[in-house]
Design an enzyme around this catalytic site. Structure first.
Site, PDB file in Angstrom:
ATOM      1  N   SER A   1       0.842  -1.192   0.000  1.00  0.00           N
ATOM      2  CA  SER A   1       0.000   0.000   0.000  1.00  0.00           C
ATOM      3  C   SER A   1       0.884   1.251   0.000  1.00  0.00           C
ATOM      4  O   SER A   1       1.660   1.456  -0.924  1.00  0.00           O
ATOM      5  CB  SER A   1      -0.964  -0.049   1.193  1.00  0.00           C
ATOM      6  OG  SER A   1      -2.095   0.753   0.982  1.00  0.00           O
TER       7      SER A   1
ATOM      8  N   ASP B   1      -0.583  -4.896  -3.447  1.00  0.00           N
ATOM      9  CA  ASP B   1      -1.978  -4.447  -3.410  1.00  0.00           C
ATOM     10  C   ASP B   1      -2.158  -2.933  -3.367  1.00  0.00           C
ATOM     11  O   ASP B   1      -2.885  -2.398  -2.521  1.00  0.00           O
ATOM     12  CB  ASP B   1      -2.718  -5.077  -2.229  1.00  0.00           C
ATOM     13  CG  ASP B   1      -4.235  -5.141  -2.510  1.00  0.00           C
ATOM     14  OD1 ASP B   1      -4.592  -5.540  -3.629  1.00  0.00           O
ATOM     15  OD2 ASP B   1      -5.030  -4.792  -1.628  1.00  0.00           O
TER      16      ASP B   1
ATOM     17  N   HIS C   1      -7.052  -6.719   1.866  1.00  0.00           N
ATOM     18  CA  HIS C   1      -6.026  -5.750   1.459  1.00  0.00           C
ATOM     19  C   HIS C   1      -4.664  -6.090   2.062  1.00  0.00           C
ATOM     20  O   HIS C   1      -3.633  -5.946   1.414  1.00  0.00           O
ATOM     21  CB  HIS C   1      -6.474  -4.356   1.891  1.00  0.00           C
ATOM     22  CG  HIS C   1      -5.488  -3.269   1.590  1.00  0.00           C
ATOM     23  ND1 HIS C   1      -4.939  -3.080   0.336  1.00  0.00           N
ATOM     24  CD2 HIS C   1      -4.943  -2.311   2.397  1.00  0.00           C
ATOM     25  CE1 HIS C   1      -4.098  -2.044   0.371  1.00  0.00           C
ATOM     26  NE2 HIS C   1      -4.085  -1.569   1.608  1.00  0.00           N
TER      27      HIS C   1
END
Length: 383
Positions: free
Chosen positions: A148, A176, A304
């Protein structure tokens, strides 16, 4: 790009190594913690010349221990390697006392990570490299891994870092995060962050909330990673609050992800993008994938925080990626023919003795070579 660490800044750093590099006093899987600050020396137990150094960078609001399980599994299956992760500034146990002059921008975070890596391996520091004439000092190859926000920081490092670290950069792995999706999600991020409880009655309650909301679907990982993200509201209280004020970082959200796709594609190294489920690529990444500029893997049935939900699959992909892109080193020529390479020297490290090094207990998990996890997907409030 690696800047000096300010006298007031301290970065908590965790590391582990493959069994062939760890001293006998530190049986695997072990995760060791040390604080890296201005003038600090690398811990004596840190292997000095691993073939691979995996640098793991966490997402916003999280911490280095989100990689605890993945790191132990990766070190367990990838010989001659060191895996390290640090708490970014104002996260976990890291402290930056000058937020005005050292804000939470992507460039500042990238500079922090580079400074810590160079603190552990001075041969990668551009200012110190001339002093290191022995090519056997320091890691041979560096793989940057970011989740992220950490993926954006890793891409920034790969795009702007200077030699000698750049010369050792083997690969860039982003977990991700896609620029188009991240930018589109920003307008709703304030509501997601605001909906998080600010205080929990206990540490166990916080871990349970993380699991129940699906932000992490692996209890073994959550029990290690979540407590490092919280502190007691007062010295005598059992109630805990978040270490990182995510709302205070809102001015930097756009900066974190703007231009990410371009940074990723222009990185002068092999590239891997690992996504949770069927995320859509933006136009720039779609074109890049069609041109074969990066490898992409999709993990199913994960949220996530895919490295926490599926640590075995993530570690396996990282090891495969490093092996697939390993540099071919040929022995020198003598009279037009290749000389046989010398026998590999036994890896040795100094006995663990640094007082700043502390072991961190992590759960033992099996490492099935599969891209599937048993967890379910969930939406998290982190970035």
């Amino acid at each position: 790009m690696a800047g000096a660490i300010r006298d007031t800044d301290v970065f908590r750093t965790y590391w582990t190594a493959s069994e062939d590099l760890l001293p006998a006093t530190c049986p695997p899987p072990s995760l060791l913690a040390t604080d890296v600050g201005s003038g600090a020396f690398p811990p004596s137990s840190l292997p000095t010349a691993p073939a691979n150094l995996f640098v793991m960078i966490h997402g916003a609001g999280q911490g280095a221990l989100s990689y605890a399980v993945t790191a132990s599994l990766l070190a367990g299956q990838h010989p001659n390697s060191v895996v390290m992760a640090m708490d970014l500034r104002n996260h976990g146990h890291s402290r930056a006392a000058d937020p005005v002059h050292a804000p939470m921008s992507r460039a500042q975070l990238a500079s922090d990570v580079a400074a810590v890596v160079c603190g552990l391996y001075p041969s990668l520091d551009p200012a110190l490299k001339p002093a290191f004439h022995d090519e056997e000092v320091g890691p041979k190859d560096v793989v940057l891994v970011g989740h992220s926000l950490g993926g954006a920081v890793a891409a920034h490092m790969a795009a702007f870092e200077k030699p000698p670290m750049l010369q050792h950069l083997l690969g860039l792995v982003v977990l991700d995060v896609v620029e188009g999706t991240a930018i589109e999600a920003l307008p709703g991020m304030r509501g997601i962050v605001s909906a998080r409880p600010g205080v929990f009655p206990s540490m166990d309650a916080a871990v349970q909330w993380i699991l129940e909301t699906g932000q992490v679907n692996n209890a073994s990982s959550a029990r290690v990673s979540v407590p490092a993200q919280l502190v007691p509201v007062s010295p005598s209280s059992t109630r805990v609050r978040w270490v990182t004020d995510l709302m205070a970082t809102e001015p930097f959200w756009q900066d974190w992800f703007a231009g990410l796709s371009s940074l990723f594609l222009r990185a002068p190294a092999a590239k891997l993008l690992i996504l949770a489920g069927t995320d859509r690529l933006d136009r720039e990444l779609t074109i890049g994938q069609m041109q074969g500029k990066f490898q992409m893997e999709v993990l199913q049935a994960v949220g996530h925080n895919l490295h926490e939900d599926a640590p075995s699959a993530t570690a396996h992909l990282l090891s495969q990626f490093a092996n697939r892109n390993a540099r071919l080193v040929l022995p020198p020529k003598f009279n037009g023919t290749r000389a046989a390479p010398p026998p590999a020297a036994a890896a040795t490290t100094a006995a663990a003795g640094a007082s700043a090094v502390r072991p961190v207990s992590i759960p033992k998990l099996s490492a099935p070579r599969s891209h599937m996890s048993e967890g379910g997907g969930g939406d998290g409030g982190d970035m």
